[in-house]
Design a protein around this motif. Sequence first.
Motif, mmCIF file in Angstrom:
data_model
loop_
_atom_site.group_PDB
_atom_site.id
_atom_site.type_symbol
_atom_site.label_atom_id
_atom_site.label_comp_id
_atom_site.label_asym_id
_atom_site.label_seq_id
_atom_site.Cartn_x
_atom_site.Cartn_y
_atom_site.Cartn_z
ATOM 1 N N LEU A 154 -16.793 6.055 -1.125
ATOM 2 C CA LEU A 154 -16.344 5.155 -0.062
ATOM 3 C C LEU A 154 -14.834 5.113 -0.016
ATOM 4 C CD1 LEU A 154 -19.090 3.398 -1.441
ATOM 5 C CD2 LEU A 154 -18.811 2.633 0.913
ATOM 6 N N VAL A 155 -14.303 5.188 1.200
ATOM 7 C CA VAL A 155 -12.860 5.125 1.429
ATOM 8 C C VAL A 155 -12.601 4.005 2.436
ATOM 9 C CG1 VAL A 155 -10.796 6.350 2.174
ATOM 10 C CG2 VAL A 155 -12.649 7.605 1.053
ATOM 11 N N PHE A 156 -11.606 3.179 2.156
ATOM 12 C CA PHE A 156 -11.265 2.066 3.034
ATOM 13 C C PHE A 156 -9.819 2.219 3.481
ATOM 14 C CE2 PHE A 156 -14.617 0.738 0.186
ATOM 15 C CZ PHE A 156 -15.552 0.176 1.054
ATOM 16 N N LEU A 157 -9.603 2.103 4.784
ATOM 17 C CA LEU A 157 -8.283 2.295 5.369
ATOM 18 C C LEU A 157 -7.859 1.035 6.115
ATOM 19 C CD1 LEU A 157 -8.824 5.849 6.938
ATOM 20 C CD2 LEU A 157 -8.023 5.291 4.633
ATOM 21 N N GLY A 158 -6.590 0.704 6.014
ATOM 22 C CA GLY A 158 -6.056 -0.447 6.735
ATOM 23 C C GLY A 158 -4.675 -0.156 7.266
ATOM 24 N N GLY A 161 -4.151 -4.595 2.465
ATOM 25 C CA GLY A 161 -4.622 -5.381 1.324
ATOM 26 C C GLY A 161 -6.124 -5.552 1.350
ATOM 27 N N LEU A 162 -6.708 -5.740 2.539
ATOM 28 C CA LEU A 162 -8.165 -5.845 2.646
ATOM 29 C C LEU A 162 -8.845 -4.534 2.251
ATOM 30 C CD1 LEU A 162 -8.861 -7.823 5.953
ATOM 31 C CD2 LEU A 162 -8.481 -8.687 3.642
ATOM 32 N N ALA A 163 -8.259 -3.407 2.633
ATOM 33 C CA ALA A 163 -8.820 -2.115 2.253
ATOM 34 C C ALA A 163 -8.839 -1.954 0.736
ATOM 35 C CB ALA A 163 -8.020 -0.985 2.906
ATOM 36 N N HIS A 164 -7.736 -2.330 0.091
ATOM 37 C CA HIS A 164 -7.699 -2.258 -1.379
ATOM 38 C C HIS A 164 -8.755 -3.172 -1.984
ATOM 39 C CE1 HIS A 164 -4.242 0.197 -1.024
ATOM 40 N NE2 HIS A 164 -3.309 -0.745 -0.982
ATOM 41 N N GLU A 165 -8.921 -4.359 -1.409
ATOM 42 C CA GLU A 165 -9.906 -5.308 -1.920
ATOM 43 C C GLU A 165 -11.331 -4.789 -1.744
ATOM 44 O OE1 GLU A 165 -11.942 -8.807 -3.224
ATOM 45 O OE2 GLU A 165 -10.148 -7.676 -3.783
ATOM 46 N N ALA A 166 -11.637 -4.185 -0.598
ATOM 47 C CA ALA A 166 -12.970 -3.633 -0.374
ATOM 48 C C ALA A 166 -13.294 -2.545 -1.394
ATOM 49 C CB ALA A 166 -13.067 -3.073 1.041
ATOM 50 N N ALA A 167 -12.331 -1.677 -1.652
ATOM 51 C CA ALA A 167 -12.553 -0.616 -2.637
ATOM 52 C C ALA A 167 -12.778 -1.199 -4.030
ATOM 53 C CB ALA A 167 -11.370 0.348 -2.643
ATOM 54 N N LEU A 168 -12.054 -2.264 -4.348
ATOM 55 C CA LEU A 168 -12.238 -2.912 -5.646
ATOM 56 C C LEU A 168 -13.644 -3.490 -5.767
ATOM 57 C CD1 LEU A 168 -11.017 -3.846 -8.347
ATOM 58 C CD2 LEU A 168 -10.267 -5.931 -7.166
ATOM 59 N N SER A 219 -14.643 4.736 -5.193
ATOM 60 C CA SER A 219 -14.055 4.184 -3.982
ATOM 61 C C SER A 219 -12.543 4.342 -4.012
ATOM 62 C CB SER A 219 -14.427 2.709 -3.812
ATOM 63 O OG SER A 219 -13.918 1.936 -4.872
ATOM 64 N N GLU A 220 -11.962 4.472 -2.834
ATOM 65 C CA GLU A 220 -10.521 4.637 -2.678
ATOM 66 C C GLU A 220 -10.047 3.774 -1.519
ATOM 67 O OE1 GLU A 220 -9.240 8.959 -3.007
ATOM 68 O OE2 GLU A 220 -11.334 9.179 -2.420
ATOM 69 N N SER A 221 -8.743 3.568 -1.423
ATOM 70 C CA SER A 221 -8.175 2.800 -0.318
ATOM 71 C C SER A 221 -6.744 3.252 -0.074
ATOM 72 C CB SER A 221 -8.220 1.307 -0.619
ATOM 73 O OG SER A 221 -7.625 1.017 -1.876
#
Length: 293
Positions: free
Chosen positions: A179-183, A189-196, A206-208
């Motif tokens: 899973l990769v999250f982009l913002g 910050g939300l992308a980093h939180e989702a990956a966490l 997971s990455e962000s």
Amino acid sequence: MGMTDTANEIASQPETWARAASVDGAALVAPGKRVLVLGCGTSWFMAQSLAELRESAGFGETDAVCASEFVPRRRYDRVIAITRSGTSTEVLDALRQIPAGTHRVAITAVDGEPVDGLVEERILLDFADERSVVQTRFPTTLLAVARRAYGEDLSHLVADGEAALAAQLPGDISTTEHLVFLGTGWTVGLAHEAALKVREAAQAWSESYPAMDYRHGPVAVAGARSLVWAFGAVPESLDEPIRGAGATPVRNGLDPLAQLVLAQRFAVALAERKGLDPDRPRLLTRSVILTQP
């Protein structure tokens, strides 16, 4: 979702966001003041989002620093410390280094903890406290408070949160391995939180990244078992290279906090599919309290 504490707290977010409307967030505004926001883990990612929200709203220069990396080199008028438990060692140590005369504010979920004695002002979100080690409703609720304080109209937020709880999870959870999250802007910050959340709850890959940086290398590892989620106003032009890598882009028109709810649900569902208990994440505790040497 099952009846775990984590799942129940995810489901309660529309309610806590509604209650956040009555919280006084004036301490987060301080027009014209130079502000530092501190936190660890989830709280650090929320600090990043809060700093971007405040500065882009025109209230003044705002930095976000991981509390464990804080060194008192720069002058600030105000320091905001985010700590759900009020006990995280690195946050407390950072506050103790703040020069005299600097106004200190804590955002916390628990009354009567050590952070109270280190600040002049406090925003207490006890109604958003959590039993779970994995944070979900506390960080999203504090951002709801901040966004209202910075002048946003959040009349849509509760409805979007309820929609995120009812929505079908994207992709195929049985085949997704990456899973990769982009913002962009405050949603990085939300992308980093989702990956966490994915790493904490499901022990999964997971990455962000800031959205437009994704093509500068990270896209190389995407493939058929990858989901790439967009938080907020991520340019649609990124979907082409994502599909070109064989991955599946994920988008919806919900508020970014509601998009995070969907990612939290995915993390719990992935954990349960793997036979993991999201209430008992591996090697983690509710608060990191370090023993002094």
